[in-house]
Design a protein around this motif. Structure first.
Motif, mmCIF file in Angstrom:
data_model
loop_
_atom_site.group_PDB
_atom_site.id
_atom_site.type_symbol
_atom_site.label_atom_id
_atom_site.label_comp_id
_atom_site.label_asym_id
_atom_site.label_seq_id
_atom_site.Cartn_x
_atom_site.Cartn_y
_atom_site.Cartn_z
ATOM 1 N N SER A 263 0.599 -1.108 -0.041
ATOM 2 C CA SER A 263 0.218 -0.232 -0.191
ATOM 3 C C SER A 263 0.705 1.355 0.242
ATOM 4 N N GLN A 274 -1.716 8.390 2.319
ATOM 5 C CA GLN A 274 -1.916 7.077 2.549
ATOM 6 C C GLN A 274 -3.772 6.501 2.739
ATOM 7 N N SER A 275 -4.626 7.572 3.255
ATOM 8 C CA SER A 275 -5.512 7.474 3.373
ATOM 9 C C SER A 275 -7.179 7.882 1.961
ATOM 10 N N ASN A 278 -6.364 3.807 1.317
ATOM 11 C CA ASN A 278 -6.815 2.954 2.267
ATOM 12 C C ASN A 278 -8.099 2.354 1.630
ATOM 13 N N ASP A 279 -9.118 3.782 0.975
ATOM 14 C CA ASP A 279 -10.288 3.717 0.989
ATOM 15 C C ASP A 279 -10.742 3.047 -0.532
ATOM 16 N N PHE A 330 -7.597 1.737 9.338
ATOM 17 C CA PHE A 330 -7.897 0.973 8.383
ATOM 18 C C PHE A 330 -7.350 -0.365 8.887
ATOM 19 N N SER A 331 -6.716 -0.984 10.064
ATOM 20 C CA SER A 331 -6.440 -1.940 9.526
ATOM 21 C C SER A 331 -7.640 -2.783 10.639
#
Length: 363
Positions: A263, A274-275, A278-279, A330-331
């Motif tokens: 990622s 990163q957000s 992540n989506d 996210f996790s």
């Protein structure tokens, strides 16, 4: 939109945030809304009512609360079904299931009318090609549909394509109910044959007066097309539109993920936050239960979530983080998705339909 339908969205018994449910029905595509739909098994209703107003939605909820079918918690604006509401759902469960058994508005809702028009046009064109007839009035005249037809006909024998499409339709109709098959077949046009308008067919089959029932039948039709191996040309019609309607940026992320990129590396390549990536990964995980997204979680986190006794819909990020200080949101969300896929089996992927022997695509 009926009060019974709205009540059925609470049938799982969990507290649901009212505003998020409203955005789900309207089709607001954020990961928060999609996660909510996935967690409470309402994702198939995504964007089902794009014209729904908040006033109409609130009025329906207030009616359900006033009649004792829902309990509203004002402090956090969440609602949960009551025992009276459960009894009502149970009473009409067969009717409700029949109306939405095959519905998948998350996959088809934005494009179901376009797909249906393309299939009708494709059947008309290929039927007339089989008889070398070009003196008919085409169902579609817009540049998009004309262009799509040229693409679909490319590299195909125009003398035999009509029979091939007919054979594919017969394979599909064999897996639908007689009522569904007639509903679609009567609307097709071809060589020396003009199909009926939808309203004329609805007059013959009153059940399809309901928008929900009609779309449910259409989505069933598309899903059988997608999941029947010997159906090739009609499948291309459906899949091309599904692919085009998907989140294209997410699909770019998917390509990089399948190429073995982490990622972090994807963020670097795509020059995105990163957000955002992540989506993309969370929605991909919702859509693709067969891919091993566990690789994005640490072994410690995987073991921790497997040991939690409560249903993942009842997990609290705040509580979990107290025990796992290094856990990011996210996790946490990814763990919920993977847990539900495991509990639901292949429900959101391809599964074998023991009755028809076909593979049914759920999402």
């Amino acid at each position: 939109m009926t009060t019974l339908f709205i009540l059925s969205l609470f049938k799982q018994g969990y507290k649901i945030k009212i505003s998020t449910l409203f955005h789900l029905l309207k089709g607001k595509r954020t990961i928060s809304v999609l996660m909510n739909g996935f967690l409470y098994e309402n994702l198939i209703f995504f964007q089902l009512f794009p014209e729904l107003t908040e006033e109409e939605f609130q009025a329906t909820l207030q009616k359900l609360v006033a009649e004792g079918f829902l309990s509203l918690q004002q402090e956090n604006l969440e609602a949960v079904i009551t025992e009276k509401g459960r009894d009502c759902i149970q009473k009409y469960s067969l009717q409700a299931e029949k109306e939405s058994q095959w519905l998948n508005s998350y996959r088809y809702g934005k494009i179901d009318n376009k797909i249906w028009r393309l299939i009708q046009f494709f059947v008309q064109v290929t039927s007339n090609l089989s008889y070398q007839n070009n003196t008919y009035s085409p169902l579609e005249s817009s540049p998009y549909y004309q262009w799509k037809m040229k693409q679909l006909l490319k590299n195909n024998d125009r003398n035999t394509i009509g029979n091939r499409v007919r054979e594919e339709l017969l394979l599909v109709f064999d897996q639908l109910s007689n009522e569904e098959s007639q509903f679609f077949a009567l609307q097709f046009s071809g060589y020396r044959w003009n199909g009926k308008a939808e309203q004329q067919v609805v007059d013959l089959y009153p059940a399809f007066k309901s928008e929900l029932v009609r779309r449910n039948a259409c989505h069933h039709f598309f899903r059988v097309i997608e999941s029947t191996d010997k159906v090739v040309m009609l499948k291309k019609v459906v899949l091309d539109e599904v692919e085009a309607a998907n989140n294209q940026s997410m699909l770019e992320t998917k390509k990089l993920l399948l190429s073995g990129n982490s990622s972090e590396k994807i963020c670097e390549i795509r020059q995105m936050k990163q957000s955002t990536i992540n989506d993309h990964l969370l929605e991909l995980a919702i859509q693709n239960p067969m891919y091993s997204f566990e690789q994005l979680l640490s072994i410690q986190h995987i073991h921790f979530f497997k040991a939690l006794p409560a249903a993942c819909q009842e997990w609290s990020y705040t509580s979990v983080k107290e025990e796992l200080p290094d856990l990011d949101y996210f996790s946490y969300r990814m763990a919920q998705i993977l847990t539900l896929h495991k509990e639901r089996g292949n429900r959101y992927g391809f599964k074998k339909n023991t009755k028809s022997g076909i593979r049914v695509f759920e999402l």
